[in-house]
Design an enzyme around this catalytic site. Structure first.
Site, PDB file in Angstrom:
ATOM      1  N   HIS A 139       0.858  -1.186   0.000  1.00 48.47           N
ATOM      2  CA  HIS A 139       0.000   0.000   0.000  1.00 48.47           C
ATOM      3  C   HIS A 139       0.893   1.234   0.000  1.00 48.47           C
ATOM      4  O   HIS A 139       1.726   1.415   0.892  1.00 48.47           O
ATOM      5  CB  HIS A 139      -0.938  -0.014   1.212  1.00 48.47           C
ATOM      6  CG  HIS A 139      -2.048  -1.005   1.059  1.00 48.47           C
ATOM      7  ND1 HIS A 139      -2.568  -1.725   2.086  1.00 48.47           N
ATOM      8  CD2 HIS A 139      -2.738  -1.376  -0.060  1.00 48.47           C
ATOM      9  CE1 HIS A 139      -3.542  -2.513   1.633  1.00 48.47           C
ATOM     10  NE2 HIS A 139      -3.654  -2.329   0.331  1.00 48.47           N
ATOM     11  N   GLU A 195       1.766   3.766   2.988  1.00 42.39           N
ATOM     12  CA  GLU A 195       2.220   3.246   4.282  1.00 42.39           C
ATOM     13  C   GLU A 195       3.744   3.290   4.357  1.00 42.39           C
ATOM     14  O   GLU A 195       4.433   2.273   4.404  1.00 42.39           O
ATOM     15  CB  GLU A 195       1.637   1.834   4.485  1.00 42.39           C
ATOM     16  CG  GLU A 195       0.109   1.879   4.521  1.00 42.39           C
ATOM     17  CD  GLU A 195      -0.593   0.519   4.413  1.00 42.39           C
ATOM     18  OE1 GLU A 195       0.091  -0.520   4.453  1.00 42.39           O
ATOM     19  OE2 GLU A 195      -1.829   0.509   4.275  1.00 42.39           O
TER      20      GLU A 195
HETATM   21 ZN   LIG Z   1      -1.961  -1.673   4.085  1.00 36.34          ZN
END
Ligand SMILES: [Zn+2]
Ligand SMILES: *[C@@H]1O[C@H](CO)[C@@H](O)[C@H](O)[C@H]1NC(C)=O
Ligand SMILES: *[C@@H]1O[C@H](CO)[C@@H](O)[C@H](O)[C@H]1NC(C)=O
Length: 415
Positions: free
Chosen positions: A177, A180
């Site tokens: 992601h 992050e």
């Molecule tokens: Zn994540």
């Protein structure tokens, strides 16, 4: 003709404006923490989440009594007040101004070397990997774990102290992601610590396993968070009106089995098919080549402070759940020792929400890899995804303590 030219020019701006280096700003964006008090309130939040309403759900809707963090644009303030005053929630402002957090996060720029006092860009992380190969030519090798839609290499390293360790291979995944950032910072620090620590117990764990680190699983998205939109989560592949697939809903085990969206504009868009994304497909092909040797697959996410066990499609305690849970509790205890940071341990569905098509599920379900954990790193929402750089080191140190415990404990349990 002039009007036509102007029109084309405006179109050009509309479509390509973002490529002119312009950064999305989050001035006045607030993160609200809503705790639903009834099942009806839970359902209302789910509806809001799935309708692409302009709100950015930083955490997922779990159930009655479980807080949900939602980023709200300033011009949605009154609309959102209506949501709150519909009743059914405890509500408060958790982050008063997201742009302020972003400004504090990125003071440019003392050094291009990794010292884990700031967040680095993709090229700096890749340079760090290449430098390690030069520094430890007998131990560290550069690997390409795949490539991306936009043509980037997905680089990583293999760390091996002895060919005898080949069947005790651990794979550390981070930054699937894009927003992050703490996850790749913790992964690179961990890699460095395995190579440089003088602690006897660390040396024991480091030198009795083979290690694969691929610090940025989603380079296109990661670069986009640096150049354009700090809060981007997905890949960057274009799908009709919106870009990007949630790369942690795109893997080919129980794909589309709950907790993912079919809407390309959603942040949890699973993609048109399993492994539709160049990055997930090519990384999975790489993992397949080492799968028979794989003993551990650790995936790093943020935020919420949790140790998640497979699977994301089912709350059933499958495979070696009991073993993973028991070691997870010990790992959480050793993580807490340094700084008092508390983690919750449990099955993804039980302690978070249904989320199918994740990488860990695919590894566990396809290869039966014994050690499989997903971390949700610091914090619990004070800064959320925008964890200040002065927390990189404390977060990395405590995470490392828990990783060492995981491998020490499993070394007693596995051949
Ligand atoms: Zn994540
Ligand atoms: C690893 O496992 C494979 C398959 O069981 C075996 O052939 C190989 O010898 C093992 N490697 C080592 C170093 O023990
Ligand atoms: C965490 O540890 C750092 C030093 O390692 C210390 O400065 C800080 O106060 C600690 N935080 C907590 C919450 O214990």
């Amino acid at each position: 003709m002039k009007m036509y030219t102007t029109f084309v020019f405006l179109l050009f701006i509309t479509f390509f404006g973002q490529n002119w280096g312009e950064q999305v700003r989050y001035d006045g964006f607030k993160v609200y923490r809503l705790t639903p008090k009834s099942q009806e309130a839970v359902e209302n939040l789910r509806t809001l989440e799935s309708t692409n309403s302009g709100y950015d759900f930083w955490t997922d809707v779990r159930g009655v009594g479980h807080p949900v963090d939602i980023m709200v644009p300033p011009h949605y303030k009154y609309r959102f007040n209506d949501v709150i005053s519909s009743g059914g929630f405890d509500a408060r402002v958790y982050v008063p101004d997201v742009q302020k957090l972003i400004d504090n996060e990125t003071p440019r720029k003392s050094t291009r070397q990794l010292e884990w006092t700031e967040y680095h860009d993709l090229e700096e992380i890749y340079q760090f990997l290449r430098d390690l190969v030069k520094q430890y030519p007998d131990i560290v090798t550069l690997i390409s774990a795949g490539r991306t839609y936009e043509g980037r290499d997905i680089l990583g390293v293999k760390v091996s102290y002895s060919p005898a360790n080949e069947n005790r291979t651990a794979f550390i995944e981070s930054n699937i992601h894009a927003r992050e950032w703490i996850t790749s910072a913790v992964a690179t620090w961990t890699l460095n610590e395995l190579l440089t620590s003088n602690e006897p117990n660390v040396r024991q764990v480091a030198e009795s396993h083979d290690w694969y680190f691929v610090p940025v699983f989603n380079p296109d998205g990661f670069v986009y968070t640096k150049t354009t939109n700090r809060m981007w989560r997905k890949t960057r592949t274009p799908y009709f009106l919106c870009n990007g697939v949630d790369p942690n809903r795109n893997w080919g085990y129980h794909f589309n089995d709950g907790g993912s969206s079919g809407d390309p504009c959603s942040d949890t868009y699973r993609g048109p098919s399993a492994f539709s994304e160049t990055s997930t497909r090519t990384i999975s092909e790489f993992i397949t080549t080492i799968a028979p040797k794989l003993q551990a697959y650790i995936s790093l996410h943020s935020y919420s402070q949790m140790f998640l066990l497979p699977y994301g499609f089912s709350s059933a305690h499958l495979d070696n759940y009991d073993q993973l849970y028991e070691v997870g509790i010990k790992a959480a205890a050793s993580l807490a020792q340094r700084n008092g940071t508390e983690y919750t341990v449990g099955n993804i569905v039980e302690i978070m929400y249904v989320a199918s098509g994740g990488s860990m599920d695919w590894v566990k379900g396809t290869f039966g890899t014994p050690i499989t954990y997903t971390y949700e790193l610091r914090d619990k929402g004070t800064y959320g995804f925008i964890l200040p750089p002065d927390q990189i080191l404390p977060c990395a140190e405590e995470t490392f303590d828990s990783l060492i415990t995981i491998f020490e404990e499993f070394d007693k349990l596995l051949p």
